[in-house]
Design an enzyme around this catalytic site. Sequence first.
Site, short mmCIF file in Angstrom:
data_model
loop_
_atom_site.label_atom_id
_atom_site.label_comp_id
_atom_site.label_asym_id
_atom_site.label_seq_id
_atom_site.Cartn_x
_atom_site.Cartn_y
_atom_site.Cartn_z
N GLU A 304 34.35 -4.29 12.80
CA GLU A 304 33.46 -5.18 12.80
C GLU A 304 33.35 -3.98 14.52
O GLU A 304 32.45 -4.32 15.03
CB GLU A 304 33.95 -6.81 13.83
CG GLU A 304 32.25 -6.98 13.27
CD GLU A 304 32.28 -9.28 12.73
OE1 GLU A 304 32.46 -9.71 12.97
OE2 GLU A 304 33.55 -9.21 14.18
N HIS A 333 50.97 -0.73 -8.19
CA HIS A 333 50.66 -1.00 -9.72
C HIS A 333 49.01 -1.06 -9.43
O HIS A 333 48.50 -1.25 -10.69
CB HIS A 333 51.24 -1.72 -10.21
CG HIS A 333 52.99 -2.19 -10.03
ND1 HIS A 333 53.60 -0.78 -11.33
CD2 HIS A 333 53.36 -1.98 -8.92
CE1 HIS A 333 55.09 -1.23 -10.57
NE2 HIS A 333 55.42 -1.37 -9.66
N LYS A 447 22.70 -12.92 9.26
CA LYS A 447 22.29 -14.26 10.22
C LYS A 447 21.15 -14.92 10.32
O LYS A 447 21.07 -15.90 9.95
CB LYS A 447 23.13 -14.67 11.71
CG LYS A 447 24.08 -14.72 10.90
CD LYS A 447 25.03 -15.19 12.75
CE LYS A 447 26.54 -14.18 13.22
NZ LYS A 447 26.97 -14.76 14.48
O1 PA5 Z 1 34.74 -11.47 15.72
C1 PA5 Z 1 33.49 -12.13 16.36
O2 PA5 Z 1 33.21 -12.14 17.09
C2 PA5 Z 1 32.89 -12.80 14.50
O3 PA5 Z 1 33.97 -13.20 14.24
C3 PA5 Z 1 33.24 -14.29 15.40
O4 PA5 Z 1 34.03 -14.96 15.25
C4 PA5 Z 1 32.87 -14.98 14.22
O5 PA5 Z 1 31.31 -14.44 14.13
C5 PA5 Z 1 32.32 -16.79 14.81
O6 PA5 Z 1 30.87 -16.52 15.99
P1 PA5 Z 1 31.97 -17.95 16.75
O7 PA5 Z 1 33.44 -18.62 17.00
O8 PA5 Z 1 30.53 -17.98 17.46
O9 PA5 Z 1 31.32 -19.73 15.29
#
Ligand code: PA5
Length: 478
Positions: A304, A333, A447
């Site tokens: 990410e 393996h 989303k």
């Molecule tokens: O790293 C990130 O920002 C995302 O993975 C969020 O943690 C994830 O989308 C969850 O978001 P939120 O904490 O707003 O529910």
Amino acid sequence: MGYKTKEWRQNMRVTVDYNYMMTKSLGDKGISDADLRAVKGKAEEAFNYVAENRGRDDLFMGWTELPYNQDAIVNDIIATAKVVRKKFKNFVVLGIGGSALGPIMAFNALKHLHYNELSPKKRGGPKFYVEDNVDPVRMAALLDVIDPRETCFNVISKSGATSETMAQFLIVADLLEKAGVNLPDNMIFTTDASRGNLMKIDDKFGGKFKKYVLPDGVGGRFSELCPVGLLPAAVLGIDIKGMLAGAAYMDSLCSKPNVAKNPALACAVLQYISMQQGKNINVLMPYSDNLKLMADWYCQLWAESLGKAVDYAGNTVNAGTTPVKSLGVTDQHSQVQLYIEGPFDKVITFISVEKYGCEMPIAHGCEDIPDVGFLGGHTMQELIQAENKATAYALMKAGRCNYTINMPEVNAFTLGQLMFLLELQTAYTGALLNINTFNQPGVENGKKATFALLGKKGYEAQKREMDDAPALDDKYIV
Ligand code: PA5
């Protein structure tokens, strides 16, 4: 834990050995000292970028200060955890992505591998579950094994708008209310200080929920060392002060702008040069079941953070390398054949452990069968370490880039070091690539499409666009 003495800290120091990345071991498949010299200036710039912007909320770099600025919160968390440990039979985290992967990873790393199956006395605290999906079968399975009335639910969501987490919240809230439970008695919120929807829900209950703040400048994937990870860890009886001390220690080990003196910068530079050489797969292979889920946490951190379309100059770069999780020895393996003989497109990072949590002697027997008999008298620790070394060596002999992060043992202090090392490495690599490491614009489209499909107000145009998309062609469905 003895992390307060200098000698103990030095004995517990996490180190990086990158010999098998270099031409000395790999010949022309490796990285030369000249290659390192060529990026020296860029590495210094990356180091300076991170150093100069430490703690900046507007750049989402608040995570760098978490080892230092949480004394009051940590004490509050420890006090809350004490109550939760006494009062509840189960502790369930509702969260996803950065709000779940850290708690799962720390649980796996530092607790008994069959923790929930231990007797209550041996566990010393509630059973522990992290629900980071909306698979209905999984939710039903959880509800089959817990009584919500005897469960503390930690709803972790910075935005309070994440569909998965909020769907879980709605299901659980309904069950609790039907059982006559006042929600704030069985729920703790970890969320944004003011903007999140969980705050609005709290308002409706007169501010009665116990709340912890996910600080402004800390993104989900950099949040394990804030209340997101610290509360679940404390409920599990993990030494959270030790974890933070470990992070601070690694920070101190990474205070110099050169590769030879800064392990996180060394890892970042090795990854960066490897990317330039066309290696676009980044494997993390811990030789420890306790660290198996560290690879899941790392995959999110890396993917990410670094998978970005454009750089700061506005160039289309489509940056990033694909993280792959692997487990030693299990995946010897399964995957190692590919790593040794397949394309030269990978960097393999091992995590090795010098002293495992326990010893397991291998009994003598079958002396007349050489393939089996030779094992007797050794220990499982010897076997796993030998296989780890042998795999790194075999990869090196085949000209494959690999390096090893060495952990003296797996404890709260070394885990804190490892997390901070990987976070800094990611931040430096993003700076080397000149990209924004801390946003995630790419996940927004998915989303929005989900919102449109479920009829969320404000997403009508998106729904129309999806309805107008070319129909799926039956000829491509077999
Ligand atoms: O790293 C990130 O920002 C995302 O993975 C969020 O943690 C994830 O989308 C969850 O978001 P939120 O904490 O707003 O529910």
